[in-house]
Design a protein around this motif. Structure first.
Motif, short mmCIF file in Angstrom:
data_model
loop_
_atom_site.label_atom_id
_atom_site.label_comp_id
_atom_site.label_asym_id
_atom_site.label_seq_id
_atom_site.Cartn_x
_atom_site.Cartn_y
_atom_site.Cartn_z
N THR A 493 -18.89 20.63 -18.49
CA THR A 493 -18.33 21.67 -17.62
C THR A 493 -17.26 21.02 -16.75
O THR A 493 -17.53 20.05 -16.04
N LEU A 494 -16.04 21.56 -16.84
CA LEU A 494 -14.95 21.09 -15.99
C LEU A 494 -14.90 21.97 -14.75
O LEU A 494 -14.82 23.19 -14.84
N ARG A 495 -14.98 21.32 -13.58
CA ARG A 495 -14.83 22.08 -12.34
C ARG A 495 -13.46 21.76 -11.75
O ARG A 495 -13.10 20.60 -11.61
N VAL A 496 -12.73 22.82 -11.41
CA VAL A 496 -11.41 22.66 -10.80
C VAL A 496 -11.46 23.33 -9.43
O VAL A 496 -11.77 24.52 -9.32
N TYR A 497 -11.21 22.55 -8.39
CA TYR A 497 -11.31 23.02 -7.01
C TYR A 497 -9.91 23.13 -6.44
O TYR A 497 -9.14 22.17 -6.51
N ILE A 498 -9.57 24.27 -5.88
CA ILE A 498 -8.19 24.52 -5.45
C ILE A 498 -8.18 24.99 -3.99
O ILE A 498 -8.95 25.88 -3.62
N GLU A 499 -7.32 24.39 -3.22
CA GLU A 499 -7.34 24.65 -1.77
C GLU A 499 -5.93 24.66 -1.20
O GLU A 499 -5.09 23.85 -1.58
N ARG A 500 -5.67 25.58 -0.28
CA ARG A 500 -4.38 25.62 0.41
C ARG A 500 -4.61 26.01 1.86
O ARG A 500 -5.39 26.93 2.15
N TYR A 501 -3.95 25.34 2.77
CA TYR A 501 -4.17 25.61 4.20
C TYR A 501 -3.12 26.58 4.74
O TYR A 501 -1.93 26.42 4.49
N GLU A 502 -3.60 27.58 5.46
CA GLU A 502 -2.71 28.55 6.11
C GLU A 502 -2.95 28.42 7.61
O GLU A 502 -4.06 28.60 8.10
N PRO A 503 -1.92 28.08 8.39
CA PRO A 503 -2.13 27.88 9.82
C PRO A 503 -2.48 29.18 10.56
O PRO A 503 -2.26 30.26 10.02
N PRO A 504 -3.02 29.07 11.79
CA PRO A 504 -3.49 30.25 12.52
C PRO A 504 -2.45 31.37 12.63
O PRO A 504 -2.80 32.54 12.61
N ALA A 505 -1.17 31.00 12.70
CA ALA A 505 -0.15 32.03 12.86
C ALA A 505 0.26 32.65 11.52
O ALA A 505 1.05 33.59 11.49
N GLY A 506 -0.27 32.13 10.42
CA GLY A 506 0.15 32.58 9.09
C GLY A 506 -0.54 33.85 8.63
O GLY A 506 -1.15 34.58 9.42
N ASN A 507 -0.45 34.10 7.33
CA ASN A 507 -1.03 35.29 6.72
C ASN A 507 -2.49 35.01 6.36
O ASN A 507 -2.77 34.42 5.32
N LEU A 508 -3.40 35.44 7.21
CA LEU A 508 -4.80 35.02 7.08
C LEU A 508 -5.65 35.98 6.27
O LEU A 508 -6.77 35.67 5.92
N GLY A 509 -5.12 37.17 5.95
CA GLY A 509 -5.98 38.20 5.36
C GLY A 509 -5.81 38.40 3.86
O GLY A 509 -6.16 39.45 3.33
N GLN A 510 -5.29 37.40 3.15
CA GLN A 510 -5.03 37.60 1.72
C GLN A 510 -6.28 37.42 0.88
O GLN A 510 -7.24 36.76 1.28
N ASP A 511 -6.21 37.96 -0.32
CA ASP A 511 -7.23 37.68 -1.32
C ASP A 511 -7.05 36.22 -1.77
O ASP A 511 -5.93 35.76 -1.98
#
Ligand code: VG1
Ligand code: CO
Length: 542
Positions: A493-511
């Motif tokens: 099983t290959l696990r791929v973990y993906i992460e991106r940081y959005e700062p407090p002033a950014g667009n916080l409500g996305q899917d």
């Protein structure tokens, strides 16, 4: 009478991320369980006359395996066995009982979140006296022993009655059948404000807890409904079944879909939660919102002071490497350290024992603290309830407030299951061969800042663990991590973990999938997933 049985070694008894896991028929081979249990005891010193805790998650073959463990442990000279009634004890409760009753160690029969039944998975894990999973030094010794074993000792006594509390003598060993819930419930009462949670339920707060027909059912009924006054029916699928009702006891959005759908519907209660086969994982949902395990760790850390057990503050936080950096931001804010460990709860043990960390978490739905030495599903649920009871805020509002303060680490994990082993290893090797060339390379707007294989140096015992996952880091804090699972039983099983940081002033409500779309695409192209595995999409997205 104690019999000594001649046997031949099996060459495949290497414990993985969390114990030895194989298909049930594999475990049913003559001598297979016996060899492994004797190999465990042969790798330990000084247990004569001491206490061993034995319990399982109730899956198919649990009862048969427990009888074997009892007879082998008795033949090897343990003084007392504490066995869960019906053969059941959740993983965190085994840890709690080992610690509370100063046992020498424990044996847990479970394949955790893996499916059960006659063709499903089974597993065996050894926990040490501190209550946690055996460290690699011991699991390596067990594997070495399993490759050389020539005989095991076993009592020919009749099977022990598992369903009645009380003590039976087997050889010179007292075998005590214990209530699996009592010690655990008592520990929870010392950590949380039960009165505040009772008031919350009395005020009309509604919850659904899906025990997935696994071991947590009896714990959840006893604590949430009987003790805290949640309405009857709050706990669903609360009876442990050997095949988990035909379902996969993994509390994620794919396998706990009924709960997820309910929580996204207009009829949603205030809070939804679930746990896995052996009760150490948790899923946290609010009305219309899924809290990723990485976010849950960060939100619990930020609010833990509302629970009496953590009111004095946290010594530190620890997270597995693939877990998002959301907790790091809370740690920085609190002025404490956040440790980054390899995947698997065994790596938290030393940090907890040394008092360096109070809360720990893994992206795979594992959260826990220094109260035991395992991740603990129901504990996480109770800490959430305690916080919600004190703050009287909805889960969604708490999440929004958290992101507005710390920013949001958009996060997802894509699993590609049952891959050809050679293809999966080839993919990992090809990634490693790009370490020299990737840094500095730009993929559209995203420039790689570093690429490596995660290695861990344990600050407590000085041990080193290498090759714990390939990391591709981007400027701005985004990350793609690849590793192969150490708990699966079919192919790779290959696990791929993906992460991106959005700062407090950014667009916080996305899917999350939309917010991570660029990096998801990149995760497939950089590793040539389709070309190497034939897969165009993951099997499970969490
Ligand atoms: C998985 C998870 C890991 C977890 C382990 C045991 O391991 O990723 O975080 O500690 O399962 O969890 P792997 O090697 O398959 O990725 V449990 O609840 O199955 O004992
Ligand atoms: Co588990």
């Amino acid at each position: 009478m104690i019999l000594t049985i001649d046997t031949k070694p099996f060459d495949d008894q290497k414990p993985g991320t969390s114990g030895l896991r194989k298909k049930v028929p594999h475990f049913q081979q003559p001598h297979y369980v016996e060899n492994f249990i004797q190999s465990i005891f042969d790798s330990l010193d000084g247990y004569e006359g001491k206490t061993l805790v034995v319990g399982g998650d109730g899956r198919y073959y649990n009862r048969e395996a427990i009888q074997k463990v009892i007879k082998i442990a008795a033949a090897n000279g343990f003084g007392r066995l504490l066995v869960g009634r019906g053969g059941l004890i959740s993983t965190p409760a085994v840890s709690c009982i080992i610690r509370g009753r100063q046992a020498f160690g424990g044996i847990i029969l479970s394949a955790s979140h893996n499916p059960g039944g006659p063709d499903g998975d089974f597993g065996v894990k050894y926990n040490i006296g501190a209550g946690g999973p055996a460290p690699e030094k011991i699991t390596d010794a067990i594997f070495a022993r399993s490759k050389a074993i020539a005989r095991y000792k076993i009592s020919d006594a009749p099977d022990v009655e598992l369903d009645r509390l009380g003590v039976t003598r087997v050889e010179n060993t007292d075998v005590e059948i214990v209530d699996p819930v009592a010690d655990y419930k008592a520990l929870m009462k010392t950590l949380f404000d039960f009165e505040a949670i009772e008031d919350l339920f009395a005020s009309g707060f509604k919850m659904r807890f899906d025990a997935m027909h696994a071991v947590t059912g009896p714990y959840a009924h006893a604590i949430l409904e009987d003790e805290l006054g949640a309405a009857r029916g709050t706990v669903v699928n609360g009876t442990p079944l050997p095949d988990f009702g035909g379902h996969h006891p993994d509390p994620n959005l794919t396998y706990a879909k009924d709960l997820y759908d309910l929580m996204m519907s207009p009829e949603a209660p205030n809070f939804g939660a679930a746990s896995d086969g052996d009760g150490d994982r948790n899923l946290i949902l609010g009305r219309g919102i899924f809290i990723t395990p990485s976010d849950s760790l960060a939100m619990l850390a930020a609010n833990a002071k509302h629970a009496p057990g953590y009111a004095k503050g946290l010594a530190g936080i620890a997270r597995s490497m693939p877990t998002s950096a959301a907790a790091d931001r809370v740690a920085a804010h609190l002025g404490i350290k956040c440790y980054e460990t390899p995947t698997g709860w065994k790596f938290f043990g030393n940090l907890l024992d040394a008092g360096l960390a109070t809360l720990c978490g893994e992206e795979s739905s594992g959260t826990g603290s220094n109260h035991v030495r395992e991740k603990d599903g129901l504990w996480a649920v109770l800490l959430w309830l305690n916080i919600l009871a004190k703050r009287r805020i909805s889960v969604a509002d708490l999440a929004r407030e958290h992101w507005a303060t710390y920013g949001r680490n958009y996060y997802t994990r894509h699993d590609y299951e049952e891959l050809d082993l050679g293809a999966a290893n080839g993919l990992m090797d090809a990634l490693r061969s790009q370490f020299a060339t990737l840094p500095g390379t730009a993929f559209g707007a995203h420039k790689v800042s570093a690429a490596d294989d995660f290695a861990y140096h344990d600050p407590v015992d000085g041990s080193d663990t290498e090759k714990q996952g390939v990391r591709i880091m981007f400027e701005g804090g985004s990350r793609i991590v690849y590793r192969l699972s150490g708990t699966g039983t079919v192919g790779a099983t290959l696990r791929v973990y993906i992460e991106r940081y959005e700062p407090p002033a950014g667009n916080l409500g996305q899917d999350a999938q939309a917010a991570l779309a660029d990096f998801i695409q990149l995760s497939r192209s950089i590793a040539e997933i389709e070309k190497r595995t034939g897969r165009t999409a993951p099997s499970v997205i969490t």
